[in-house]
Write a protein that holds these residues in place. Structure first.
Motif, PDB file in Angstrom:
ATOM      1  N   GLU A   1      44.394  23.509  36.290  1.00  0.00           N
ATOM      2  CA  GLU A   1      45.834  23.727  36.210  1.00  0.00           C
ATOM      3  C   GLU A   1      46.304  24.966  36.964  1.00  0.00           C
ATOM      4  OE1 GLU A   1      49.428  23.984  32.895  1.00  0.00           O
ATOM      5  OE2 GLU A   1      47.337  23.862  32.257  1.00  0.00           O
ATOM      6  N   LYS A   2      45.583  26.074  36.845  1.00  0.00           N
ATOM      7  CA  LYS A   2      46.032  27.302  37.527  1.00  0.00           C
ATOM      8  C   LYS A   2      46.043  27.127  39.036  1.00  0.00           C
ATOM      9  CE  LYS A   2      45.488  32.303  37.734  1.00  0.00           C
ATOM     10  NZ  LYS A   2      46.051  32.315  39.078  1.00  0.00           N
TER      11      LYS A   2
ATOM     12  N   ARG B   1      46.185  24.273  40.704  1.00  0.00           N
ATOM     13  CA  ARG B   1      47.197  23.269  41.024  1.00  0.00           C
ATOM     14  C   ARG B   1      48.600  23.869  41.009  1.00  0.00           C
ATOM     15  NH1 ARG B   1      45.940  20.229  37.221  1.00  0.00           N
ATOM     16  NH2 ARG B   1      47.686  20.399  35.753  1.00  0.00           N
ATOM     17  N   CYS B   2      48.931  24.587  39.953  1.00  0.00           N
ATOM     18  CA  CYS B   2      50.277  25.161  39.837  1.00  0.00           C
ATOM     19  C   CYS B   2      50.516  26.250  40.879  1.00  0.00           C
ATOM     20  CB  CYS B   2      50.489  25.715  38.429  1.00  0.00           C
ATOM     21  SG  CYS B   2      50.561  24.438  37.150  1.00  0.00           S
ATOM     22  N   ASP B   3      49.506  27.108  41.094  1.00  0.00           N
ATOM     23  CA  ASP B   3      49.658  28.179  42.084  1.00  0.00           C
ATOM     24  C   ASP B   3      49.923  27.601  43.471  1.00  0.00           C
ATOM     25  OD1 ASP B   3      49.276  30.090  40.159  1.00  0.00           O
ATOM     26  OD2 ASP B   3      47.235  30.630  40.771  1.00  0.00           O
TER      27      ASP B   3
ATOM     28  N   GLU C   1      51.021  24.457  44.403  1.00  0.00           N
ATOM     29  CA  GLU C   1      52.274  23.709  44.515  1.00  0.00           C
ATOM     30  C   GLU C   1      53.483  24.636  44.423  1.00  0.00           C
ATOM     31  OE1 GLU C   1      52.206  20.524  41.697  1.00  0.00           O
ATOM     32  OE2 GLU C   1      50.500  19.527  42.654  1.00  0.00           O
ATOM     33  N   ASN C   2      53.456  25.580  43.497  1.00  0.00           N
ATOM     34  CA  ASN C   2      54.601  26.482  43.325  1.00  0.00           C
ATOM     35  C   ASN C   2      54.802  27.371  44.545  1.00  0.00           C
ATOM     36  OD1 ASN C   2      55.063  25.440  40.789  1.00  0.00           O
ATOM     37  ND2 ASN C   2      54.030  27.084  39.698  1.00  0.00           N
TER      38      ASN C   2
END
Length: 341
Positions: free
Chosen positions: A311-312, A314-316, A318-319
């Motif tokens: 998750e970290k 992936r989110c880093d 994409e964001n």
């Protein structure tokens, strides 16, 4: 001096397998004329070759065979949950070809199909008939180039032109043609239509050179995208899948700077953002076939049957990319694979 290196592989399409039932189809004849030196082998059914056991996808990617077949079961399907629908309710995809000329290590086709050989269903007229039945009921958003890069194969079967002509004639239809090809010359010849979206997958140069074998370079894809926009086609850029690497932040920052130094953001139809994700069953097969691939063997997390980055990460990823894109275009034109921003 005689080289000790021996080439054990045939040229691509040196062998063509033709189903007996379509050997006299006009499109079969046209394709065979383009490959006059190929050895033509008649078969009963494409699965006899395409689905045979103990095939080596790695070896076949060095010398793909061509299989000409008839699609007898329909080839229009509802969109998968890992694919973006770009806000469209009636989202479908079509498979008039199976497999790709290119050899991207992370491609889900390596997990979905038992073979790297290419199948062309020559009876595209039956696909159009099937689609016309759906269009009588509702508007359709259709991705026609998910299971093959039709633009890269245009020299062979001409399906891009066929799809454009069909879409122009059917006001309830919008299509997306996705590609990693550099065929910009097509957009000078083919009629532009606001319901034909040309979608270019763009990656950092480091990712493309490491994992996207035989594709056009990102710079060549951007050149083709610009020609398409200048010719009047709506153009989508797909930063999807994003692939993690050691210096991913700088690689993706450089990519975005390069993209918007060459393209006018105001001309873009929209963009998509998404990190790598894949069905657990597909990845299991890919890891067996490509045990030396870093991108295939990354320690992904299994979430609901789909492997994704933790998750970290992936989110880093994409964001960060979304924030970079917001500097150039409104958030309404930025889509992620989970939801519209």
């Amino acid at each position: 001096m005689i080289s000790s290196k021996i080439d054990y592989y045939n040229a691509a399409f040196s062998h063509i397998y033709v189903e007996k039932q379509i050997k006299d189809h006009q499109r079969t004849k046209e394709i065979l004329k383009k490959l006059p030196d190929a050895r033509v082998i008649e078969i009963d059914h494409y699965k006899d070759v395409f689905c045979r056991r103990k095939q080596s996808i790695v070896a076949q990617n060095k010398a793909k065979a061509l299989i000409l077949a008839k699609n007898q079961n329909g080839c229009i399907y509802e969109g998968a949950p890992v694919c973006q629908n770009f806000g469209n309710d009636n989202f479908y995809y079509c498979s008039c070809m199976m497999n790709c000329l290119f050899d991207c290590e992370y491609c889900y086709l390596k997990g979905m199909y038992p073979s790297a050989n290419i199948v062309v269903f020559v009876n595209i007229e039956d696909t159009f008939s099937e689609l016309e039945e759906l269009l009588r009921e509702k508007k359709i958003y259709l991705c026609v180039s998910y299971d093959a890069d039709l633009t890269a194969c245009e020299w062979l079967c001409g399906y891009v032109k066929e799809w454009i002509d069909f879409t122009v004639a059917h006001e309830n239809l919008t299509i997306e043609i996705r590609t990693k090809s550099a065929r910009y010359d097509l957009w000078e010849k083919y009629p532009a239509c606001e319901r034909v979206i040309l979608a270019y997958t763009i990656s950092p140069e480091k990712i493309a050179s490491s994992y996207e074998h035989n594709t056009a370079s990102p710079a060549e894809r951007l050149k083709a995208a610009k020609k398409a926009m200048d010719s009047g086609f709506p153009v989508r850029l797909c930063f999807d899948p994003m692939i993690y690497c050691r210096d991913w932040k700088n690689e993706y920052k450089k990519m975005i700077e390069d993209v918007f130094s060459k393209l006018d953001a105001k001309q873009l139809w929209d963009v998509s953002v998404g990190t790598f994700r894949i069905s657990q069953d597909y990845l299991k097969k890919m890891r067996k076939d490509l045990n030396g691939s870093a991108v295939v063997n990354f320690p992904y997390e299994n979430i609901g049957g789909y492997y994704q980055y933790p998750e970290k990460i992936r989110c880093d990823m994409e964001n960060m990319l979304v924030e970079l894109l917001k500097k150039y275009m409104p958030k309404e034109k930025i889509f992620t694979w989970k939801k519209m921003l």
